[in-house]
Write a protein that holds these residues in place. Structure first.
Motif, PDB file in Angstrom:
ATOM      1  N   GLN A 457      31.066  78.946  67.119  1.00 22.66           N
ATOM      2  CA  GLN A 457      30.582  78.705  68.473  1.00 22.66           C
ATOM      3  C   GLN A 457      31.502  79.324  69.524  1.00 22.66           C
ATOM      4  OE1 GLN A 457      30.264  74.429  68.368  1.00 22.66           O
ATOM      5  NE2 GLN A 457      28.086  74.472  67.849  1.00 22.66           N
ATOM      6  N   SER A 458      32.782  79.381  69.217  1.00 18.70           N
ATOM      7  CA  SER A 458      33.733  79.954  70.171  1.00 18.70           C
ATOM      8  C   SER A 458      33.900  81.459  69.999  1.00 18.70           C
ATOM      9  CB  SER A 458      35.102  79.273  70.018  1.00 18.70           C
ATOM     10  OG  SER A 458      35.672  79.575  68.757  1.00 18.70           O
ATOM     11  N   GLY A 459      33.244  82.034  68.975  1.00 21.33           N
ATOM     12  CA  GLY A 459      33.360  83.479  68.733  1.00 21.33           C
ATOM     13  C   GLY A 459      34.633  83.866  68.017  1.00 21.33           C
ATOM     14  N   ASP A 460      35.348  82.875  67.458  1.00 18.79           N
ATOM     15  CA  ASP A 460      36.613  83.135  66.784  1.00 18.79           C
ATOM     16  C   ASP A 460      36.380  83.373  65.291  1.00 18.79           C
ATOM     17  OD1 ASP A 460      39.281  83.314  66.074  1.00 18.79           O
ATOM     18  OD2 ASP A 460      39.623  81.141  66.135  1.00 18.79           O
ATOM     19  N   PHE A 461      35.679  84.444  64.976  1.00 19.76           N
ATOM     20  CA  PHE A 461      35.378  84.777  63.588  1.00 19.76           C
ATOM     21  C   PHE A 461      34.912  86.232  63.522  1.00 19.76           C
ATOM     22  CE2 PHE A 461      31.211  84.192  65.246  1.00 19.76           C
ATOM     23  CZ  PHE A 461      30.326  84.834  64.405  1.00 19.76           C
ATOM     24  N   GLU A 462      34.871  86.770  62.306  1.00 20.14           N
ATOM     25  CA  GLU A 462      34.349  88.115  62.076  1.00 20.14           C
ATOM     26  C   GLU A 462      33.004  88.046  61.356  1.00 20.14           C
ATOM     27  OE1 GLU A 462      38.694  90.352  61.909  1.00 20.14           O
ATOM     28  OE2 GLU A 462      37.710  89.816  60.022  1.00 20.14           O
ATOM     29  N   LEU A 463      33.002  87.410  60.183  1.00 15.48           N
ATOM     30  CA  LEU A 463      31.763  87.098  59.474  1.00 15.48           C
ATOM     31  C   LEU A 463      31.762  85.598  59.208  1.00 15.48           C
ATOM     32  CD1 LEU A 463      31.796  89.929  56.750  1.00 15.48           C
ATOM     33  CD2 LEU A 463      30.393  89.901  58.827  1.00 15.48           C
ATOM     34  N   ASN A 489      23.639  81.861  69.184  1.00 19.22           N
ATOM     35  CA  ASN A 489      23.643  83.299  68.941  1.00 19.22           C
ATOM     36  C   ASN A 489      25.089  83.721  68.662  1.00 19.22           C
ATOM     37  OD1 ASN A 489      23.277  86.063  68.900  1.00 19.22           O
ATOM     38  ND2 ASN A 489      22.396  86.209  70.953  1.00 19.22           N
ATOM     39  N   TYR A 490      25.574  83.310  67.480  1.00 19.83           N
ATOM     40  CA  TYR A 490      26.985  83.482  67.150  1.00 19.83           C
ATOM     41  C   TYR A 490      27.429  84.940  67.171  1.00 19.83           C
ATOM     42  CZ  TYR A 490      26.634  78.675  65.312  1.00 19.83           C
ATOM     43  OH  TYR A 490      26.433  77.334  65.157  1.00 19.83           O
ATOM     44  N   GLY A 491      26.494  85.854  66.880  1.00 19.92           N
ATOM     45  CA  GLY A 491      26.875  87.260  66.801  1.00 19.92           C
ATOM     46  C   GLY A 491      26.856  87.989  68.125  1.00 19.92           C
ATOM     47  N   PHE A 492      26.431  87.305  69.198  1.00 16.11           N
ATOM     48  CA  PHE A 492      26.403  87.877  70.551  1.00 16.11           C
ATOM     49  C   PHE A 492      25.500  89.110  70.642  1.00 16.11           C
ATOM     50  CE2 PHE A 492      30.529  85.791  69.994  1.00 16.11           C
ATOM     51  CZ  PHE A 492      30.476  84.870  71.023  1.00 16.11           C
ATOM     52  N   TRP A 493      24.431  89.109  69.862  1.00 16.22           N
ATOM     53  CA  TRP A 493      23.450  90.189  69.935  1.00 16.22           C
ATOM     54  C   TRP A 493      22.605  90.023  71.185  1.00 16.22           C
ATOM     55  CZ3 TRP A 493      17.894  89.896  68.820  1.00 16.22           C
ATOM     56  CH2 TRP A 493      17.273  91.152  68.723  1.00 16.22           C
ATOM     57  N   SER A 494      22.150  91.140  71.755  1.00 19.02           N
ATOM     58  CA  SER A 494      21.309  91.094  72.950  1.00 19.02           C
ATOM     59  C   SER A 494      20.300  92.224  72.898  1.00 19.02           C
ATOM     60  CB  SER A 494      22.167  91.218  74.218  1.00 19.02           C
ATOM     61  OG  SER A 494      21.366  91.146  75.373  1.00 19.02           O
ATOM     62  N   ASN A 495      19.026  91.869  73.154  1.00 22.32           N
ATOM     63  CA  ASN A 495      17.954  92.856  73.129  1.00 22.32           C
ATOM     64  C   ASN A 495      16.902  92.423  74.149  1.00 22.32           C
ATOM     65  OD1 ASN A 495      15.161  93.780  72.142  1.00 22.32           O
ATOM     66  ND2 ASN A 495      16.520  95.056  70.881  1.00 22.32           N
ATOM     67  N   SER A 496      16.657  93.236  75.139  1.00 22.00           N
ATOM     68  CA  SER A 496      15.772  92.841  76.245  1.00 22.00           C
ATOM     69  C   SER A 496      14.327  92.663  75.780  1.00 22.00           C
ATOM     70  CB  SER A 496      15.842  93.869  77.372  1.00 22.00           C
ATOM     71  OG  SER A 496      15.475  95.162  76.911  1.00 22.00           O
ATOM     72  N   ASP A 497      13.859  93.512  74.847  1.00 22.55           N
ATOM     73  CA  ASP A 497      12.491  93.363  74.342  1.00 22.55           C
ATOM     74  C   ASP A 497      12.329  92.033  73.603  1.00 22.55           C
ATOM     75  OD1 ASP A 497      11.779  95.834  75.356  1.00 22.55           O
ATOM     76  OD2 ASP A 497      12.183  96.902  73.481  1.00 22.55           O
ATOM     77  N   TYR A 498      13.320  91.705  72.818  1.00 19.81           N
ATOM     78  CA  TYR A 498      13.297  90.444  72.078  1.00 19.81           C
ATOM     79  C   TYR A 498      13.297  89.260  73.055  1.00 19.81           C
ATOM     80  CZ  TYR A 498      14.618  86.991  68.522  1.00 19.81           C
ATOM     81  OH  TYR A 498      14.645  85.905  67.679  1.00 19.81           O
ATOM     82  N   ASP A 499      14.181  89.315  74.043  1.00 21.02           N
ATOM     83  CA  ASP A 499      14.275  88.235  75.027  1.00 21.02           C
ATOM     84  C   ASP A 499      12.943  88.018  75.742  1.00 21.02           C
ATOM     85  OD1 ASP A 499      16.927  88.034  74.351  1.00 21.02           O
ATOM     86  OD2 ASP A 499      17.699  88.942  76.183  1.00 21.02           O
TER      87      ASP A 499
END
Length: 570
Positions: A457-463, A489-499
């Motif tokens: 949740q804090s983004g303190d990871f790789e996988l 959204n743990y991986g911080f992915w962003s896609n405007s079409d998806y949103d």
């Protein structure tokens, strides 16, 4: 007979055409405690919320169910809890407007009646006569207080998004800090009348009302307990079938006794429940064989040994296990690298040789047997599969990634919770990736589930090897996780079409057209999978041993996984 939830004809068939069937969720895990011992005294209190000692409630004896957990309970605050283990105990002790019945349909609980406006935007609930375990009545104000906490940015609930899914009026603006929690569309008209206003109609709204995040909290008691709320029997009130008699955070044993003040206590068959947190499957099975446990989950190695036993049960669960790549970590922003990792491990070997518990290969983001569409078919029946194991293609993607990133080698650490099955799966995936993709090294770091979730949740990871269980019967319970800015959204992915698809399906034009919405959600899943936002591994099955004479446990794949109100033990 054990009642296993039939999800195929659920809420989508009921309402989303209105057709929809749909947490979060998650599971959870330590050393064993002795079952059947006397538990500490339960607590009662005065009307002002002051807790006082009750005469000791003995949950020892033959009519107490002894159940194994493989991870610890993380929180018993309904607006803070995020995992399936916590949800299960909350469902034992606390009741919302609705519960889920044995067939998986929403059934009235704290609400004894409901009126819905013709436009589907206003629900008026009439509450039944019910009491908290300190003697105070359960009122509409308890729901208003709890729901305002859920959306209050100061509380920062990880599950605040579910109020947006329910489309409760002003929830999105409150969560975004644009409006005050007092402006949420929930009003106590009087002690027994709760009015809820929605921004747009939600066909599965009544199903959502059974979810723990919408459970009530007594404000006076909560305020008195302060930061200690939910940390011991003295600091928790019950309005459900059972009440806590022994608990502390990260406890390895949790004891509950039948709640004599519960409105429907006459239908509760058990005198209590003792939970034991046992992470090692061999230790758990020994406890079961010794008679110290009535319900235990088997590991893959144990399935072949016990699957012919009449006490063995195979149950399909809704949990999707997957690897989340943190795209803020150097290299993982590269699509070719993500594709290489996603295709590099043999999922069939995981389910057939390691788990052996009825789990199935996951080549998807939305599980099977979750949701039925306007066409009357399961979501998976009419959509594709994605990211299927293909080691040759994985190597090709890795070579492309090497060229694009200008590297020959990479090392990543995968964080994994410390359950036996999670570690076994992680070690296999580690070996597979390192063999399939020469030059990639995967390290494994194990930790309690709570810590693993906090790190992700804090983004303190790789996988991260993680899981999600459905909170409600609709594909959105998975798909909205990968919307930009979602806390899951743990991986911080962003896609405007998806949103755009997700927002329209939640409260835009698509929300008003069930057939178009359904097709759009299929497209959203394809976008996410084509971008390898997650690397699916398997959909969980559970191999469970249940003592003969134990009947009436309800198993569900959505929301609360196990419900014990109707359970009996002979």
């Amino acid at each position: 007979m054990i009642k296993v939830k039939k999800f195929m004809a659920l809420l989508f068939s009921l309402v989303l055409v209105l057709s929809l069937t749909a947490c979060g969720g998650k599971n959870a895990e330590t050393e064993t405690g002795n079952a059947g011992t006397d538990t500490p005294a339960a607590t009662e209190g005065t009307d002002d919320g002051t807790a006082t000692d009750n005469a000791g409630t003995d949950t020892a004896g033959g009519n107490v169910l002894n159940v194994q957990f493989d991870v610890e309970v993380a929180s018993l605050d309904p607006q803070i809890a995020t995992d399936g283990t916590s949800f299960e105990v909350l469902a034992d002790t606390t009741e919302g407007l609705y519960t889920i019945d044995a067939s998986g349909l929403p059934a009235l609980a704290m609400a004894e009646g409901v009126q819905k406006s013709d436009d589907g935007l206003t629900y008026t609930f009439t509450l039944r006569d019910a009491k908290w375990s300190n003697g105070t009545p359960v009122t509409a104000a308890d729901f208003v207080f709890a729901w305002r906490r859920l959306v209050d940015p100061k509380v920062a609930s990880e599950y605040s998004f579910i109020a947006e899914i329910a489309n409760i009026k002003n929830a999105a603006d409150i969560i975004a800090g644009k409006k005050e929690p007092s402006e949420l569309g929930v009003t106590a008209k009087d002690d027994k009348t709760l009015e809820v206003q929605l921004d747009v109609p939600v066909p599965f709204f009544e199903s959502l009302m059974a979810f723990p995040s919408f459970m009530p909290v007594n404000e006076a008691f909560f305020t008195q307990q302060g930061d200690n709320y939910g940390t011991s029997p003295d600091t928790i009130l019950s309005n459900g079938a059972f009440k806590l008699t022994s608990y502390e955070p990260a406890a390895t044993t949790i004891s509950l006794a039948k709640n004599p003040d519960y409105w429907d206590t006459g239908k509760v068959g058990l005198d209590g429940i003792n939970y034991q947190v046992i992470k090692d499957s061999q230790t758990a099975m020994l406890s079961y064989q010794n008679g110290d446990l009535d319900v235990v989950t088997l590991s893959g190695e144990q399935v072949e040994q016990f699957q012919s036993d009449p006490e063995f049960h195979n149950i399909m669960a809704g949990y999707l296990w997957y690897i989340s790549p943190n795209q803020k970590v150097k290299g993982l922003e590269n699509l070719n690298l993500r594709m290489a990792l996603a295709l590099a491990y043999d999922k069939s070997a995981i389910v057939n040789n390691i788990l052996k518990d009825g789990s199935i290969v996951a080549d998807f983001a939305v599980p099977t047997l979750l949701a039925t569409g306007p066409d009357g078919k399961d979501f998976r029946e009419t959509t594709g599969t994605y990211l299927s194991t293909d080691k040759a293609k994985a190597l090709d993607y890795w070579k492309k990634a090497q060229a694009e990133l200008g590297i020959d080698k990479l090392t990543y650490t995968m964080i994994v919770e410390d359950t036996e099955s999670a570690q076994n799966v992680a070690q296999f995936i580690q070996s597979e990736i390192q063999t399939t993709l020469p030059g990639i090294t995967i390290k494994i770091e194990t930790m309690p589930k709570k810590n693993r979730v906090e790190r992700m949740q804090s983004g303190d990871f790789e996988l991260g090897l993680t899981r999600w269980g459905p909170d409600y019967a609709d594909p959105m319970t998975y798909l909205d996780m990968w919307e930009t800015g979602n806390s899951n959204n743990y991986g911080f992915w962003s896609n405007s079409d998806y949103d755009a698809i997700i927002e329209s399906a939640k409260k835009g034009e698509l929300a008003l057209d069930p057939a178009k919405r359904w097709d759009a959600l299929k497209n959203a899943e394809k976008i996410a999978m084509d971008n390898a936002v997650i690397f699916p591994v398997y959909q969980k099955g559970d191999a469970v041993m249940i003592k003969s004479g134990v009947e009436g446990i309800e198993f569900h794949s959505v929301g609360i996984n196990r419900i014990y109100k109707d359970a009996t033990k002979k």
